[in-house]
Design an enzyme around this catalytic site. Structure first.
Site, PDB file in Angstrom:
ATOM      1  N   LYS A   1       1.008  -1.197  -0.214  1.00  0.00           N
ATOM      2  CA  LYS A   1       0.207   0.342  -0.171  1.00  0.00           C
ATOM      3  C   LYS A   1       0.956   1.240  -0.042  1.00  0.00           C
ATOM      4  O   LYS A   1       1.734   1.328   0.659  1.00  0.00           O
ATOM      5  CB  LYS A   1      -1.210   0.389   1.002  1.00  0.00           C
ATOM      6  CG  LYS A   1      -2.076   0.962   1.166  1.00  0.00           C
ATOM      7  CD  LYS A   1      -3.201   1.520   2.361  1.00  0.00           C
ATOM      8  CE  LYS A   1      -2.202   2.569   2.842  1.00  0.00           C
ATOM      9  NZ  LYS A   1      -2.076   4.356   2.111  1.00  0.00           N
TER      10      LYS A   1
ATOM     11  N   ALA B   1       3.552   7.571  15.402  1.00  0.00           N
ATOM     12  CA  ALA B   1       1.997   6.887  15.977  1.00  0.00           C
ATOM     13  C   ALA B   1       1.361   6.368  15.470  1.00  0.00           C
ATOM     14  O   ALA B   1       0.598   5.155  15.665  1.00  0.00           O
ATOM     15  CB  ALA B   1       1.355   8.416  15.847  1.00  0.00           C
TER      16      ALA B   1
ATOM     17  N   GLY C   1       2.660   3.691  13.444  1.00  0.00           N
ATOM     18  CA  GLY C   1       3.220   2.569  13.697  1.00  0.00           C
ATOM     19  C   GLY C   1       3.303   1.537  14.685  1.00  0.00           C
ATOM     20  O   GLY C   1       2.684   0.646  14.996  1.00  0.00           O
TER      21      GLY C   1
ATOM     22  N   GLU D   1       9.564   0.561  10.677  1.00  0.00           N
ATOM     23  CA  GLU D   1      10.970   1.690  10.748  1.00  0.00           C
ATOM     24  C   GLU D   1       9.788   3.025  10.928  1.00  0.00           C
ATOM     25  O   GLU D   1       8.804   3.901  10.120  1.00  0.00           O
ATOM     26  CB  GLU D   1      11.040   2.210   9.042  1.00  0.00           C
ATOM     27  CG  GLU D   1      12.382   0.684   8.787  1.00  0.00           C
ATOM     28  CD  GLU D   1      13.330   0.383   9.337  1.00  0.00           C
ATOM     29  OE1 GLU D   1      13.351   1.286   9.442  1.00  0.00           O
ATOM     30  OE2 GLU D   1      13.719  -0.941   8.728  1.00  0.00           O
TER      31      GLU D   1
ATOM     32  N   CYS E   1      13.394  10.139   7.146  1.00  0.00           N
ATOM     33  CA  CYS E   1      13.519  10.066   8.261  1.00  0.00           C
ATOM     34  C   CYS E   1      14.875   9.945   9.002  1.00  0.00           C
ATOM     35  O   CYS E   1      15.436  10.116  10.225  1.00  0.00           O
ATOM     36  CB  CYS E   1      12.890   8.641   8.360  1.00  0.00           C
ATOM     37  SG  CYS E   1      13.527   7.325   7.580  1.00  0.00           S
TER      38      CYS E   1
ATOM     39  N   GLU F   1       9.893  15.756  15.817  1.00  0.00           N
ATOM     40  CA  GLU F   1      10.475  15.864  14.712  1.00  0.00           C
ATOM     41  C   GLU F   1       9.161  16.461  13.701  1.00  0.00           C
ATOM     42  O   GLU F   1       8.316  16.314  13.830  1.00  0.00           O
ATOM     43  CB  GLU F   1       9.742  13.681  13.907  1.00  0.00           C
ATOM     44  CG  GLU F   1      10.224  13.586  12.153  1.00  0.00           C
ATOM     45  CD  GLU F   1       9.738  12.207  12.321  1.00  0.00           C
ATOM     46  OE1 GLU F   1       8.737  11.783  12.404  1.00  0.00           O
ATOM     47  OE2 GLU F   1      10.882  11.606  11.041  1.00  0.00           O
TER      48      GLU F   1
HETATM   49  P1  NAD Z   1       1.936   7.772   7.856  1.00  0.00           P
HETATM   50  O1  NAD Z   1       2.503   7.304   9.193  1.00  0.00           O
HETATM   51  O2  NAD Z   1       1.042   9.237   8.398  1.00  0.00           O
HETATM   52  O3  NAD Z   1       1.505   7.071   7.394  1.00  0.00           O
HETATM   53  C1  NAD Z   1       2.437   5.854   6.771  1.00  0.00           C
HETATM   54  C2  NAD Z   1       1.607   4.751   6.027  1.00  0.00           C
HETATM   55  O4  NAD Z   1       0.313   4.115   6.759  1.00  0.00           O
HETATM   56  C3  NAD Z   1       0.671   5.765   4.393  1.00  0.00           C
HETATM   57  O5  NAD Z   1       0.830   4.055   3.426  1.00  0.00           O
HETATM   58  C4  NAD Z   1      -0.607   5.678   5.380  1.00  0.00           C
HETATM   59  O6  NAD Z   1      -1.668   5.607   4.249  1.00  0.00           O
HETATM   60  C5  NAD Z   1      -0.683   4.480   6.023  1.00  0.00           C
HETATM   61  N1  NAD Z   1      -1.638   3.927   7.389  1.00  0.00           N
HETATM   62  C6  NAD Z   1      -2.057   5.472   7.826  1.00  0.00           C
HETATM   63  N2  NAD Z   1      -2.361   5.046   9.003  1.00  0.00           N
HETATM   64  C7  NAD Z   1      -2.960   3.782   9.263  1.00  0.00           C
HETATM   65  C8  NAD Z   1      -3.239   2.456   9.144  1.00  0.00           C
HETATM   66  N3  NAD Z   1      -4.028   3.335  11.061  1.00  0.00           N
HETATM   67  N4  NAD Z   1      -2.620   1.546   9.523  1.00  0.00           N
HETATM   68  C9  NAD Z   1      -2.573   0.606   8.870  1.00  0.00           C
HETATM   69  N5  NAD Z   1      -1.767   1.436   7.813  1.00  0.00           N
HETATM   70  C10 NAD Z   1      -2.487   3.437   7.939  1.00  0.00           C
HETATM   71  O7  NAD Z   1       3.434   8.510   7.666  1.00  0.00           O
HETATM   72  P2  NAD Z   1       4.031   9.524   7.177  1.00  0.00           P
HETATM   73  O8  NAD Z   1       3.834  11.157   6.819  1.00  0.00           O
HETATM   74  O9  NAD Z   1       3.596   9.421   5.116  1.00  0.00           O
HETATM   75  O10 NAD Z   1       5.772   9.039   6.589  1.00  0.00           O
HETATM   76  C11 NAD Z   1       6.639  10.645   7.574  1.00  0.00           C
HETATM   77  C12 NAD Z   1       7.016   9.617   8.394  1.00  0.00           C
HETATM   78  O11 NAD Z   1       7.079   8.585   8.173  1.00  0.00           O
HETATM   79  C13 NAD Z   1       7.814  10.313   9.211  1.00  0.00           C
HETATM   80  O12 NAD Z   1       7.227  10.218  10.999  1.00  0.00           O
HETATM   81  C14 NAD Z   1       8.822   9.178   8.785  1.00  0.00           C
HETATM   82  O13 NAD Z   1       9.743  10.093  10.217  1.00  0.00           O
HETATM   83  C15 NAD Z   1       8.509   8.200   8.986  1.00  0.00           C
HETATM   84  N6  NAD Z   1       9.807   7.624   8.073  1.00  0.00           N
HETATM   85  C16 NAD Z   1      10.757   6.837   8.681  1.00  0.00           C
HETATM   86  C17 NAD Z   1      11.288   6.530   7.827  1.00  0.00           C
HETATM   87  C18 NAD Z   1      12.519   4.731   8.330  1.00  0.00           C
HETATM   88  O14 NAD Z   1      12.808   4.334   7.583  1.00  0.00           O
HETATM   89  N7  NAD Z   1      12.655   4.947  10.089  1.00  0.00           N
HETATM   90  C19 NAD Z   1      11.966   6.422   5.961  1.00  0.00           C
HETATM   91  C20 NAD Z   1      10.244   6.932   6.057  1.00  0.00           C
HETATM   92  C21 NAD Z   1      10.093   7.521   5.893  1.00  0.00           C
END
Ligand code: NAD
Length: 452
Positions: free
Chosen positions: A153, A209, A211, A228, A262, A355
């Site tokens: 997804k 959050a 995650g 991640e 990230c 962050e």
């Molecule tokens: P997000 O958590 O809002 O969304 C990430 C993904 O999760 C999206 O595809 C979203 O549609 C999906 N999602 C949202 N709600 C969900 C639920 N209830 N159940 C399952 N999936 C759901 O994050 P974002 O805003 O897309 O990305 C930014 C964040 O990602 C930042 O905090 C960044 O640090 C982190 N990030 C971490 C890494 C790493 O490798 N550690 C890499 C890139 C980004």
């Protein structure tokens, strides 16, 4: 339902993408489960050859994928080309894995004991919008190599390159339904991956959050999960370092991808005796960052991904920002923000602890090595970090003491497909990439053969 996609550089509408419903997700997952059985039964060398053909197809489409990312995500074209090439390299790297997933023969009495690394079945990969191609490949390539099917997804705003990658997989000869991309909402498709009994593992990259919520959902089925998550990484600059090098490289370490990274080193921690000198050197380096149209070959930093994300980053600056200096940014339309350097009043300011995920960096002084380590570790996160010093002993001591999954000394290296990547503390759980990643998509089965 559908999602309207906006070009972040000029706010024009790129088009719409249909969002999957729960029922459509269930159908796709069931098709993936059927495809996985034949895939797992293939000879390991055949799975490897299929992944190599997929890599070749990606190689032929690097420019096309890069141009898609420029329009959909606002990534500078040079970075986007690197990202597409990285997907090819990740596929080639894991193409060797099927023949290297080795079980063990363990000495026991009365027979022989053997372990098998069995594929899990269908793996659900959920990715964020900041690096839509590369992060997707860190999940799907090692998972496919280990004999699994993948449903992926993409983030709502940035699905285009992932959709194209799945097409390239099919065009290169991957079995139908083995690797499917399901655009849609997190609360619909993402949650369905978590609750579906047919999805045997989740790889989630995104905010801490969400995650936590995914991890809690996986607990209901004791479903394995790799997380991640967020970061607030420290760039530690000691007085004995090459200050020119530290100041020249600090901007790209945080402003790459407009800070939507990230691994961004969003806290620069500088030994007090060289703090003022470091800021003098940093200012021209920040002002030299070329912020501009993503399609322009000279551009180093593009816009933020969306209006909503722009507002989120801006809210930090509106609140308690003590801006020291800023670079430049186009006037708009588009979600433009200049590279921004803050000198926070306190170590507990929100801009220091949270962050921001934008082109904003805080610079703070520290007193000595112990203070540097304490300040670096005073975060709920622990993803990346850098240490600038000429003292090898200090580099080793500090690298061992900083609670972080990926550190680099006198550089800002974070990601190589051949080395493990992941976070300490609330930056995540488990590791991606490196030689062991495919094994994380298997279950170990132990079989004892009696000799009499
Ligand atoms: P997000 O958590 O809002 O969304 C990430 C993904 O999760 C999206 O595809 C979203 O549609 C999906 N999602 C949202 N709600 C969900 C639920 N209830 N159940 C399952 N999936 C759901 O994050 P974002 O805003 O897309 O990305 C930014 C964040 O990602 C930042 O905090 C960044 O640090 C982190 N990030 C971490 C890494 C790493 O490798 N550690 C890499 C890139 C980004």
């Amino acid at each position: 339902m559908s999602t309207t996609l906006i070009n972040p550089a000029d706010e024009t509408v790129l088009g719409t993408v249909d969002a999957f419903s729960v029922e459509q997700a269930d159908e796709a997952i069931a098709r993936a489960a059927a495809a996985q059985r034949n895939w797992a039964a293939l000879a390991p060398a055949e799975r490897g050859a299929a992944l190599r053909r997929f890599a070749t197809a990606v190689d032929g489409a690097v420019e096309e994928l890069a141009q898609l990312e420029v329009r959909n995500s606002g990534h500078p074209i040079g970075s986007a080309r690197w990202e597409a090439g990285h997907v090819r390299d990740v596929l080639n790297y894991y193409a060797a894995a099927p023949e290297r997933l080795l079980g063990k023969q363990i000495p026991v009495a009365g027979g022989i004991d053997v372990t098998f690394l069995e594929p899990l079945g269908v793996v659900g990969v959920i990715v964020p919008w900041n690096f839509p191609m590369t992060i997707a490949s860190w999940g799907f390539a090692p998972a496919l190599a280990a004999g699994n099917a993948v449903v992926l997804k993409p983030a709502e705003w940035t699905p285009l390159t992932a959709i194209r990658l799945a097409e390239l997989g099919r065009e290169s000869g991957l079995p139908e339904h083995l690797f499917q991309v399901l655009p849609g909402r997190g609360a619909v498709v993402g949650e369905r991956f978590v609750t579906s009994e047919l999805v045997k593992k989740i790889v989630f990259t995104g905010s801490t959050a969400v995650g936590k919520r995914v991890m809690a959902g996986c607990a209901a089925q004791v479903k394995p999960v790799t997380l991640e998550l967020g970061g607030k990484s420290a760039n530690l600059v000691f007085a004995d370092s090459d200050l020119e090098l530290a100041a020249a490289t600090a901007p790209s370490a945080v402003f790459d991808n407009a800070g939507q990274d990230c691994c961004a080193r969003s806290r620069i921690l500088v030994e007090r005796s060289v703090y003022d000198r470091f800021l003098e050197l940093l200012e021209p380096a920040v002002k030299a960052v070329r912020v501009g149209q993503p399609a322009d070959e000279a551009t180093e930093m593009g816009p933020l991904v969306s209006r909503r994300h722009f507002d989120s980053v801006q809210s930090f600056l509106d609140e308690d920002a003590r801006i020291a200096f800023q670079g430049s940014a186009p006037a708009g339309p588009g979600f433009w923000m200049p590279p921004t350097v803050l000198l926070p009043a306190s170590r507990s300011d929100r801009v220091v602890t949270e962050e921001i995920f934008g082109p904003v960096v805080s610079v703070l002084p520290f007193d000595d090595e112990a203070d540097a380590i304490a300040l670096a570790n005073s975060s709920i996160y622990g993803l990346s970090g850098s240490i600038f010093t000429r003292d090898l002993g200090r580099a080793l001591r500090v690298a061992r003491a900083v609670e972080s999954g990926n550190l680099s000394v006198n550089s800002h290296s974070s990601v190589r497909y051949s080395t493990p990547f992941g976070g300490f503390k609330q930056s995540g759980l488990g590791r991606e990439l490196g030689p062991d990643a495919s094994e994380a998509f298997t279950e170990t089965k132990n079989v004892f053969f009696a000799s009499s």
